[in-house]
Design a protein around this motif. Structure first.
Motif, PDB file in Angstrom:
ATOM      1  N   ILE A  85       0.828  -1.198   0.054  1.00  6.11           N
ATOM      2  CA  ILE A  85       0.045  -0.059  -0.027  1.00  6.11           C
ATOM      3  C   ILE A  85       0.861   1.274   0.034  1.00  6.11           C
ATOM      4  CG2 ILE A  85      -1.540   1.468   1.395  1.00  6.11           C
ATOM      5  CD1 ILE A  85      -2.319  -1.595   2.452  1.00  6.11           C
ATOM      6  N   ASN A  86       1.829   1.171   0.907  1.00  2.61           N
ATOM      7  CA  ASN A  86       2.843   2.394   1.002  1.00  2.61           C
ATOM      8  C   ASN A  86       3.600   2.643  -0.343  1.00  2.61           C
ATOM      9  OD1 ASN A  86       1.456   3.127   3.466  1.00  2.61           O
ATOM     10  ND2 ASN A  86       3.584   2.234   4.712  1.00  2.61           N
ATOM     11  N   GLU A  87       4.026   1.359  -0.817  1.00  2.00           N
ATOM     12  CA  GLU A  87       4.896   1.770  -1.945  1.00  2.00           C
ATOM     13  C   GLU A  87       3.770   2.109  -3.231  1.00  2.00           C
ATOM     14  OE1 GLU A  87       7.316   2.005  -4.892  1.00  2.00           O
ATOM     15  OE2 GLU A  87       7.820   1.649  -2.837  1.00  2.00           O
ATOM     16  N   LEU A  88       2.601   1.637  -3.310  1.00  2.00           N
ATOM     17  CA  LEU A  88       1.515   2.177  -4.362  1.00  2.00           C
ATOM     18  C   LEU A  88       1.382   3.749  -4.217  1.00  2.00           C
ATOM     19  CD1 LEU A  88      -0.593   1.611  -6.484  1.00  2.00           C
ATOM     20  CD2 LEU A  88      -2.266   1.226  -4.401  1.00  2.00           C
ATOM     21  N   HIS A  89       1.201   4.223  -2.942  1.00  2.00           N
ATOM     22  CA  HIS A  89       0.868   5.647  -2.791  1.00  2.00           C
ATOM     23  C   HIS A  89       1.952   6.341  -3.207  1.00  2.00           C
ATOM     24  CE1 HIS A  89      -2.675   4.711   0.159  1.00  2.00           C
ATOM     25  NE2 HIS A  89      -2.909   4.589  -1.072  1.00  2.00           N
ATOM     26  N   ARG A  90       3.214   5.869  -2.889  1.00  2.00           N
ATOM     27  CA  ARG A  90       4.563   6.617  -3.194  1.00  2.00           C
ATOM     28  C   ARG A  90       4.494   6.697  -4.720  1.00  2.00           C
ATOM     29  NH1 ARG A  90       7.011   3.398   1.239  1.00  2.00           N
ATOM     30  NH2 ARG A  90       7.381   4.706   2.870  1.00  2.00           N
ATOM     31  N   SER A  91       4.197   5.504  -5.375  1.00  2.00           N
ATOM     32  CA  SER A  91       4.475   5.628  -6.836  1.00  2.00           C
ATOM     33  C   SER A  91       3.421   6.387  -7.546  1.00  2.00           C
ATOM     34  CB  SER A  91       4.339   4.163  -7.225  1.00  2.00           C
ATOM     35  OG  SER A  91       2.966   3.695  -7.125  1.00  2.00           O
ATOM     36  N   LEU A  92       2.284   6.825  -6.965  1.00  2.00           N
ATOM     37  CA  LEU A  92       1.025   7.571  -7.705  1.00  2.00           C
ATOM     38  C   LEU A  92       1.579   8.877  -7.465  1.00  2.00           C
ATOM     39  CD1 LEU A  92      -2.114   5.735  -6.172  1.00  2.00           C
ATOM     40  CD2 LEU A  92      -1.392   5.890  -8.427  1.00  2.00           C
ATOM     41  N   GLY A  93       2.377   9.431  -6.418  1.00  2.00           N
ATOM     42  CA  GLY A  93       2.703  10.740  -6.273  1.00  2.00           C
ATOM     43  C   GLY A  93       1.722  11.571  -5.809  1.00  2.00           C
ATOM     44  N   GLY A  94       1.917  12.836  -5.900  1.00  2.00           N
ATOM     45  CA  GLY A  94       1.035  13.804  -5.827  1.00  2.00           C
ATOM     46  C   GLY A  94       0.415  13.995  -4.657  1.00  2.00           C
ATOM     47  N   VAL A  95      -0.727  14.336  -4.282  1.00  2.00           N
ATOM     48  CA  VAL A  95      -1.738  14.422  -3.305  1.00  2.00           C
ATOM     49  C   VAL A  95      -1.164  13.218  -2.227  1.00  2.00           C
ATOM     50  CG1 VAL A  95      -3.702  14.541  -2.082  1.00  2.00           C
ATOM     51  CG2 VAL A  95      -3.266  15.927  -3.889  1.00  2.00           C
TER      52      VAL A  95
END
Length: 199
Positions: free
Chosen positions: A149-159
């Protein structure tokens, strides 16, 4: 209210359902089944999005129960409402950090795939504690591991770049300091699950 997060999810509401994979639905169905929610329960579905949990929760609570679908993003709520109607479900827009519910309203408060997006996680947990009935349960769930989950959010970037699930000890501390007992945490490839009870 966290306007940046609200806007982020409003912008993605229309295409949200296209991204939901079959295994996500299967894993959520399994989690809800294993929770053993009692018929007649009042359940708050925090960060309900387009309503992925609504049919599962309605089945669990039965005709005597009540589901409140709660989300920051009004467009997500509108889609959920269009899909599932108002039979046994109430739709409320708001921020869990200042929940618009009286003390002791719910038997279960379920945060599916939304905890990382809470701007003030400690305050959100305290509010969840407040709106639960004595003996009520808080649930935080995802259909993948904390690391994924944390990796996904970092990869999405932005907000959402810094919208992360805390380390295990920090997560336990958040719940214990809010007053919860029986704090249990599971972190494995197919699920992340925290359960905690209000005494």
């Amino acid at each position: 209210m966290d306007e940046a997060t609200r806007q982020y999810f409003n912008e993605r509401a229309e295409s949200w359902d296209e991204k939901i994979r079959p295994e996500t639905r299967e894993r959520l169905a399994q989690i809800i089944k294993e929770l053993g929610i009692k018929p007649g329960s009042r359940v708050l579905d925090v960060g309900c999005g387009t309503g992925i949990l609504i049919p599962l929760l309605l089945e669990a609570v039965g005709p005597e129960g009540k589901v409140v679908a709660f989300d920051l993003a009004e467009k997500m709520l509108a889609i959920a409402k269009a899909k599932y109607g108002e039979e046994g479900v109430e739709y409320v827009q708001g921020d869990i950090a200042c929940a618009p519910f009286p003390d002791g309203t719910f038997d279960e408060v379920i945060c599916n795939s939304c905890f990382p997006h809470f701007k003030d996680q400690a305050r959100a947990v305290r509010e969840i504690f407040r709106i639960l009935k004595p003996g009520g349960r808080a649930v935080v769930c995802h259909t993948m591991s904390r690391e994924a989950i944390n990796e996904l959010h970092r990869s999405l970037g932005g907000v959402v770049r810094d919208h992360l699930l805390p380390e295990e000890e920090e997560m336990r501390r958040l719940f214990r300091e809010a007053g919860f007992v029986e704090v249990e945490l599971v972190n494995r490839p197919d699920r992340y699950l925290v359960t905690a009870r209000k005494p």
